[in-house]
Design a protein around this motif. Structure first.
Motif, PDB file in Angstrom:
ATOM      1  N   GLY A 109      94.688 -66.504  65.005  1.00  0.00           N
ATOM      2  CA  GLY A 109      93.368 -65.296  65.211  1.00  0.00           C
ATOM      3  C   GLY A 109      93.059 -65.076  63.907  1.00  0.00           C
ATOM      4  O   GLY A 109      93.895 -65.225  62.726  1.00  0.00           O
ATOM      5  N   THR A 110      92.096 -64.015  64.034  1.00  0.00           N
ATOM      6  CA  THR A 110      91.998 -63.405  61.813  1.00  0.00           C
ATOM      7  C   THR A 110      93.081 -62.200  61.740  1.00  0.00           C
ATOM      8  O   THR A 110      93.265 -62.772  60.279  1.00  0.00           O
ATOM      9  CB  THR A 110      90.622 -62.779  62.337  1.00  0.00           C
ATOM     10  OG1 THR A 110      90.855 -61.778  63.207  1.00  0.00           O
ATOM     11  CG2 THR A 110      89.509 -63.685  62.376  1.00  0.00           C
ATOM     12  N   VAL A 111      93.267 -61.917  62.406  1.00  0.00           N
ATOM     13  CA  VAL A 111      94.838 -61.111  62.524  1.00  0.00           C
ATOM     14  C   VAL A 111      96.251 -61.648  62.692  1.00  0.00           C
ATOM     15  O   VAL A 111      96.625 -62.741  63.490  1.00  0.00           O
ATOM     16  CB  VAL A 111      94.959 -59.253  63.134  1.00  0.00           C
ATOM     17  CG1 VAL A 111      95.869 -59.059  62.670  1.00  0.00           C
ATOM     18  CG2 VAL A 111      93.658 -58.998  62.887  1.00  0.00           C
ATOM     19  N   GLY A 112      96.863 -61.544  61.097  1.00  0.00           N
ATOM     20  CA  GLY A 112      98.410 -63.082  62.551  1.00  0.00           C
ATOM     21  C   GLY A 112      99.445 -62.328  62.215  1.00  0.00           C
ATOM     22  O   GLY A 112      99.596 -60.761  60.950  1.00  0.00           O
ATOM     23  N   ILE A 113     100.452 -62.380  63.236  1.00  0.00           N
ATOM     24  CA  ILE A 113     101.312 -61.802  63.765  1.00  0.00           C
ATOM     25  C   ILE A 113     102.109 -63.173  63.355  1.00  0.00           C
ATOM     26  O   ILE A 113     101.909 -63.756  64.199  1.00  0.00           O
ATOM     27  CB  ILE A 113     101.147 -61.067  64.552  1.00  0.00           C
ATOM     28  CG1 ILE A 113      99.834 -60.589  64.670  1.00  0.00           C
ATOM     29  CG2 ILE A 113     102.612 -60.702  65.938  1.00  0.00           C
ATOM     30  CD1 ILE A 113      98.719 -59.814  65.812  1.00  0.00           C
ATOM     31  N   ASP A 114     103.295 -62.749  63.310  1.00  0.00           N
ATOM     32  CA  ASP A 114     104.355 -63.153  63.112  1.00  0.00           C
ATOM     33  C   ASP A 114     105.010 -63.880  65.019  1.00  0.00           C
ATOM     34  O   ASP A 114     104.659 -62.588  66.124  1.00  0.00           O
ATOM     35  CB  ASP A 114     106.246 -62.412  62.859  1.00  0.00           C
ATOM     36  CG  ASP A 114     105.692 -62.944  61.442  1.00  0.00           C
ATOM     37  OD1 ASP A 114     104.934 -63.761  60.877  1.00  0.00           O
ATOM     38  OD2 ASP A 114     106.269 -62.010  60.769  1.00  0.00           O
TER      39      ASP A 114
END
Length: 278
Positions: free
Chosen positions: A51-56
């Motif tokens: 996605g456009t927002v990186g989440i671990d």
């Protein structure tokens, strides 16, 4: 006496051949199924990460476990990350998984029933009936929240079932429904429903874009409401298909051989068509 024993002898040999063809170790399906479940879980997690927002990945796992089962992994995350994962990405990923499960289940049913590895719901008019009914639903001017929201999926399910029933009735010859006439009736019904859908789209230009986008397909589930409707239906249909797995194996030998194995061919054929349509 020899003539009287001829048919039972053939039936016994068919039983032995059938059992030998599909004999597997009791643990083999369980091992394969467990491995596939693990791969599916990994695929769901990796797809949720994009996605456009990186989440671990650890945060994704922690959010899903916390919201689904209440398990706390003591990993911190922001409210924005939780909303992105739980309200946007994860429902869409699960929706895509359900689409894959539905297509796989329908493909197995139709390919086993028709004894054709290229068979799909388009052959029997299932997809055409769903598309035509969905087009009619787009033309109904309803603006009542959940009613309008669920109208198109409900119409698609109804149209698929109606198309299968129509094709099955059209192909019936006496007490039997031969596979060849079933295929011919399905092809004719698909062409008719495609023509009707095109006519409706042409005379109602304002719904043309919506219908085209819907028939192209996609994963538009942005919340849990639609999944709560589709998931139970999908689970029931997949369980029914699994329960009739031996019947599908028998159909691969031919209808006469399946009947010799004690299967009610016409009844099972009708049930498989209904489950595949759903």
């Amino acid at each position: 006496m020899a003539t009287r024993n001829f048919a039972p002898g053939i039936t016994a040999r068919v039983h032995k051949k059938f059992a030998a063809s599909f004999r597997v170790h009791p643990r083999e399906p369980l091992v394969v199924f467990s491995a596939l479940l693990v791969l599916l879980a990994l695929a769901l997690l990796l797809a949720t990460r994009f996605g456009t927002v990186g989440i671990d990945l650890p945060q994704i796992v922690a959010i899903i476990l916390k919201r689904s089962s209440g398990i706390d992994l003591n990993i911190a995350w922001s409210a924005t990350d939780e909303a992105i994962i739980w309200q946007l990405r994860f429902p869409r990923v699960l929706g895509a998984a359900m689409v894959g499960a539905g297509l796989a289940g329908a493909g197995v049913i139709f390919q086993g029933l028709l004894r054709n590895p290229m068979a799909d719901p388009y052959l029997l008019g299932t997809s055409g009936g769903a598309a035509l009914a969905a087009t009619l639903a787009f033309l109904i001017p309803l603006q009542f929240g959940i009613v309008n929201y669920a109208l198109v999926p409900a119409a698609a399910f109804t149209g698929a079932l109606a198309a299968v029933l129509f094709v099955y009735r059209l192909a019936r010859i006496g007490a039997r429904t031969p596979i060849l006439t079933l295929l011919l009736a399905g092809f004719a019904a698909s062409s008719l429903m495609a023509a009707l859908m095109s006519f409706l789209m042409l005379v109602n230009r304002n719904t043309l874009e919506r219908v085209v986008l819907w028939t192209m397909g996609g994963v538009s589930a942005s919340g849990w409401d639609l999944l709560s409707i589709v998931a139970p239906l999908m689970a029931v249909c997949l369980l029914l298909a699994y329960a009739m797995g031996n019947d599908l194996n028998a159909f691969l030998l031919g209808e006469e051989q399946a009947a010799a194995l004690g299967i009610n061919v016409e009844r099972k054929k009708f049930l498989l068509l209904i489950v595949g349509a759903l």
